[in-house]
Design a protein around this motif. Structure first.
Motif, mmCIF file in Angstrom:
data_model
loop_
_atom_site.group_PDB
_atom_site.id
_atom_site.type_symbol
_atom_site.label_atom_id
_atom_site.label_comp_id
_atom_site.label_asym_id
_atom_site.label_seq_id
_atom_site.Cartn_x
_atom_site.Cartn_y
_atom_site.Cartn_z
ATOM 1 N N TRP A 1 0.824 -1.217 0.000
ATOM 2 C CA TRP A 1 0.000 0.000 0.000
ATOM 3 C C TRP A 1 0.852 1.259 0.000
ATOM 4 N N ASP A 2 1.990 1.240 0.693
ATOM 5 C CA ASP A 2 2.869 2.415 0.691
ATOM 6 C C ASP A 2 3.390 2.697 -0.712
ATOM 7 N N ASP A 3 3.635 1.639 -1.488
ATOM 8 C CA ASP A 3 4.066 1.840 -2.872
ATOM 9 C C ASP A 3 2.940 2.443 -3.706
ATOM 10 N N LEU A 4 1.724 2.006 -3.449
ATOM 11 C CA LEU A 4 0.576 2.559 -4.168
ATOM 12 C C LEU A 4 0.364 4.034 -3.814
ATOM 13 N N ARG B 1 12.117 4.806 -5.471
ATOM 14 C CA ARG B 1 12.295 3.367 -5.241
ATOM 15 C C ARG B 1 10.956 2.659 -5.089
ATOM 16 N N ARG B 2 10.006 3.314 -4.412
ATOM 17 C CA ARG B 2 8.689 2.700 -4.231
ATOM 18 C C ARG B 2 7.965 2.552 -5.572
ATOM 19 N N VAL B 3 8.068 3.562 -6.423
ATOM 20 C CA VAL B 3 7.434 3.477 -7.746
ATOM 21 C C VAL B 3 8.080 2.373 -8.567
ATOM 22 N N GLN B 4 9.400 2.283 -8.532
ATOM 23 C CA GLN B 4 10.097 1.232 -9.281
ATOM 24 C C GLN B 4 9.705 -0.156 -8.783
ATOM 25 N N ARG B 5 9.577 -0.308 -7.459
ATOM 26 C CA ARG B 5 9.182 -1.601 -6.899
ATOM 27 C C ARG B 5 7.768 -1.967 -7.337
ATOM 28 N N LEU B 6 6.870 -0.977 -7.364
ATOM 29 C CA LEU B 6 5.499 -1.238 -7.798
ATOM 30 C C LEU B 6 5.479 -1.680 -9.256
ATOM 31 N N GLU C 1 -8.171 4.888 -2.038
ATOM 32 C CA GLU C 1 -7.808 5.886 -1.030
ATOM 33 C C GLU C 1 -9.066 6.569 -0.486
ATOM 34 N N SER C 2 -10.014 6.883 -1.379
ATOM 35 C CA SER C 2 -11.258 7.510 -0.942
ATOM 36 C C SER C 2 -12.039 6.588 -0.011
ATOM 37 N N GLU C 3 -12.075 5.297 -0.341
ATOM 38 C CA GLU C 3 -12.760 4.342 0.516
ATOM 39 C C GLU C 3 -12.093 4.267 1.889
ATOM 40 N N MET C 4 -10.767 4.330 1.910
ATOM 41 C CA MET C 4 -10.055 4.292 3.181
ATOM 42 C C MET C 4 -10.394 5.524 4.014
ATOM 43 N N ARG C 5 -10.425 6.697 3.348
ATOM 44 C CA ARG C 5 -10.770 7.920 4.073
ATOM 45 C C ARG C 5 -12.203 7.864 4.587
ATOM 46 N N ALA C 6 -13.090 7.294 3.775
ATOM 47 C CA ALA C 6 -14.479 7.150 4.211
ATOM 48 C C ALA C 6 -14.557 6.241 5.429
ATOM 49 N N GLY C 7 -13.763 5.154 5.441
ATOM 50 C CA GLY C 7 -13.756 4.258 6.582
ATOM 51 C C GLY C 7 -13.233 4.927 7.831
#
Length: 299
Positions: free
Chosen positions: A5-8, A36-41, A74-80
């Protein structure tokens, strides 16, 4: 392998900001870590998500397809999180609001200050730009516009109508003569928008009045207003701005009166984010009241 999720989140930030450094500032991490996170994703998905160039990071077709799903997640997470925190709590966190500079200068400061006064844990950022905001790239959480967009996955609601009139300072009129008829404008210095920088047809006020030449022009309505206030010439002014300029008066009120509207624009994915919905309601109510109050002072 299932993406981290951090990469996303890093992917989403780069998609919105179009650079590693800007995404890093948004995520409070260094640009190298974001990269690095983008490359890993990309490695985990076996897909190229961005085209790299000196101008920045642009989404590829695969990146575009992924973006809508990640933004929705991300929106669903914020809604939660909002649901867990409860509706009775005060608003908190950061909300970024885009707006044309007329509303940003003369309405939003007092409206947003009152909302923050009632919600001390809330941070409001106003981005005043004379252009249309791209909510799909998350340039802002929501935006105020002068016309309803016709495309995109957006929630659009009308806030209120507002009025505009030709206006000039009493000092300018003393030096250059009174304006009693529309024909008299030909002998006066006009103030308005730079013609090729009018980003919304609703802002072509002088074109609607048949004015061909603008002697003093700016893409900012606030600059135009200050020219009028300082005696530079005659321009179209928001009625709600006039109370801060007692030396400016409306012209030809019985002949020329323009009406426009403000719209609140949100991303459809934010429909279930309670915090943003509550702020949107407070903002709309506040702007509506403030326009009515200020226009009443100029009647």
């Amino acid at each position: 392998m299932e993406p981290n999720w951090d990469d996303l989140r890093a992917f989403l930030a780069v998609a919105e900001e179009e650079s590693l450094s800007a995404a890093g500032r948004k995520l409070l991490m260094d640009a190298a870590t974001v990269g690095r996170r983008v490359q890993r994703l990309e490695r985990d998905l076996a897909a190229v998500l961005f085209t790299r160039s000196p101008q920045g990071y642009a989404l590829t077709g695969e990146g575009q397809r992924l973006l809508s799903h990640v933004a929705r997640a991300e929106s669903e997470m914020r809604a939660g999180l909002d649901a867990v925190e409860g509706q009775g709590a005060g608003l908190s966190g950061q909300i970024r609001l885009g707006a044309p500079d007329g509303a940003a200068n003369f309405l939003l400061p007092q409206v947003c200050a009152a909302i923050v006064e009632a919600n001390p844990d809330l941070e409001v950022q106003i981005v005043a730009l004379p252009r249309v905001f791209n909510l799909s790239k998350r340039e802002a959480d929501m935006a105020i516009g002068v016309s309803p967009p016709s495309a995109g996955r957006l929630l659009v609601s009308k806030i209120t109508d507002y009025r505009l009139h030709l206006a000039a300072s009493t000092e300018y009129l003393r030096r250059h003569g009174a304006v009693r008829a529309l024909e008299d404008l030909k002998g006066h210095r006009m103030i308005g928008y730079i013609p090729d920088m009018i980003f919304d047809r609703e802002l072509d006020y002088l074109g609607e009045l048949g004015v061909q030449r603008v002697a003093l022009a700016s893409n900012s309505v606030s600059v135009q207003f200050n020219w009028v206030r300082q005696g530079g010439g005659i321009g179209v002014v928001h009625d709600f701005a006039l109370p801060v300029a007692p030396g400016v008066r409306k012209l030809l009120e019985d002949k020329i009166s323009l009406s426009r509207a403000f719209y609140l624009i949100r991303h459809e994915d934010d429909r279930r984010v309670e915090r943003l919905s509550r702020f949107a309601t407070l903002l709309s109510e506040g702007v509506r009241r403030e326009v009515a109050r200020l226009e009443a002072l100029t009647s």
